[in-house]
Design a protein around this motif. Structure first.
Motif, PDB file in Angstrom:
ATOM      1  N   GLN A   8      11.798  -2.860  -4.074  1.00  0.00           N
ATOM      2  CA  GLN A   8      11.092  -1.700  -4.625  1.00  0.00           C
ATOM      3  C   GLN A   8      11.723  -1.310  -5.947  1.00  0.00           C
ATOM      4  O   GLN A   8      12.923  -1.040  -6.017  1.00  0.00           O
ATOM      5  N   LEU A   9      10.887  -1.275  -6.986  1.00  0.00           N
ATOM      6  CA  LEU A   9      11.339  -0.923  -8.329  1.00  0.00           C
ATOM      7  C   LEU A   9      11.338   0.595  -8.508  1.00  0.00           C
ATOM      8  O   LEU A   9      10.705   1.319  -7.731  1.00  0.00           O
ATOM      9  N   PRO A  10      11.992   1.095  -9.550  1.00  0.00           N
ATOM     10  CA  PRO A  10      12.035   2.540  -9.780  1.00  0.00           C
ATOM     11  C   PRO A  10      10.652   3.183  -9.932  1.00  0.00           C
ATOM     12  O   PRO A  10      10.475   4.349  -9.593  1.00  0.00           O
ATOM     13  N   ASN A  11       9.647   2.427 -10.406  1.00  0.00           N
ATOM     14  CA  ASN A  11       8.300   2.977 -10.572  1.00  0.00           C
ATOM     15  C   ASN A  11       7.484   2.931  -9.275  1.00  0.00           C
ATOM     16  O   ASN A  11       6.302   3.261  -9.270  1.00  0.00           O
ATOM     17  N   GLY A  12       8.103   2.490  -8.172  1.00  0.00           N
ATOM     18  CA  GLY A  12       7.429   2.425  -6.883  1.00  0.00           C
ATOM     19  C   GLY A  12       6.766   1.083  -6.595  1.00  0.00           C
ATOM     20  O   GLY A  12       6.375   0.811  -5.462  1.00  0.00           O
ATOM     21  N   GLN A  13       6.632   0.250  -7.618  1.00  0.00           N
ATOM     22  CA  GLN A  13       6.038  -1.073  -7.424  1.00  0.00           C
ATOM     23  C   GLN A  13       6.944  -1.912  -6.536  1.00  0.00           C
ATOM     24  O   GLN A  13       8.162  -1.799  -6.579  1.00  0.00           O
ATOM     25  N   LYS A  14       6.315  -2.784  -5.723  1.00  0.00           N
ATOM     26  CA  LYS A  14       7.084  -3.672  -4.851  1.00  0.00           C
ATOM     27  C   LYS A  14       6.810  -5.122  -5.229  1.00  0.00           C
ATOM     28  O   LYS A  14       5.694  -5.478  -5.580  1.00  0.00           O
TER      29      LYS A  14
END
Length: 166
Positions: free
Chosen positions: A30-36
């Motif tokens: 999970q990236l900081p922008n919420g993308q997985k």
């Protein structure tokens, strides 16, 4: 996707098991922008395993991941080395790291004669924090021990991975 959702974990694993397939080692980051992002890293031997884990650790650091869920098929036994004994249980391990601590969920696998399988209920996990090469992928100590040339070479590979996933 909630990494701690047990029903979601079961769906992920049973999709492959119902076809008689093995579960590929996969890390959902999970990236900081919420993308997985799902990163699969099959390996044939310990050398490939170590290299792929090094890449994964460095990738998690470089993308500033918030959390991850690692999915692996494992053998569990009371013996020191499960692969060396007949008395072992095949399981799917979900290692969820929320950025602060890692929690493990072990789902025993029941195989049918045709190789297909299903999960039973997750067993109580008595391993407070498991040790080993797959533990805490936020830890980049191994990367820091590389020499400058090795670090540059690995970072080139990570740069290619980042272009692929971004």
């Amino acid at each position: 996707m909630d990494f701690f959702d047990l029903e979601m974990q079961k769906k992920i694993a049973e999709k492959d098991l119902s076809k008689g397939d093995s579960i590929w080692p996969t890390c959902i980051v999970q990236l900081p922008n919420g993308q997985k992002q799902a990163l699969s890293f099959p390996f044939q031997n310990n050398e490939e395993k170590a290299y792929n884990l090094l890449k994964l650790r460095r990738y998690i650091q470089r993308v500033h991941a918030d959390s991850y869920m690692l999915v692996l098929e494992v053998w569990v036994s009371a013996e020191q080395i499960p692969t060396m004994t007949e008395n072992r249980q095949e399981e799917v391990l979900f290692a969820v790291h929320d950025g602060n601590e890692e929690t493990h969920y072990n789902w025993p696998i029941t195989r049918n004669d045709d190789g297909t399988g299903m999960l039973t209920e997750p067993r109580d996990n008595d391993m407070a924090n498991a040790q080993g090469s797959f533990a805490d992928l936020f830890d980049i100590t191994v990367f820091e021990q590389l020499n400058t040339t090795q670090k540059r070479k690995l970072d080139k590979v990570i740069d290619k991975m980042m272009k692929t996933y971004h």
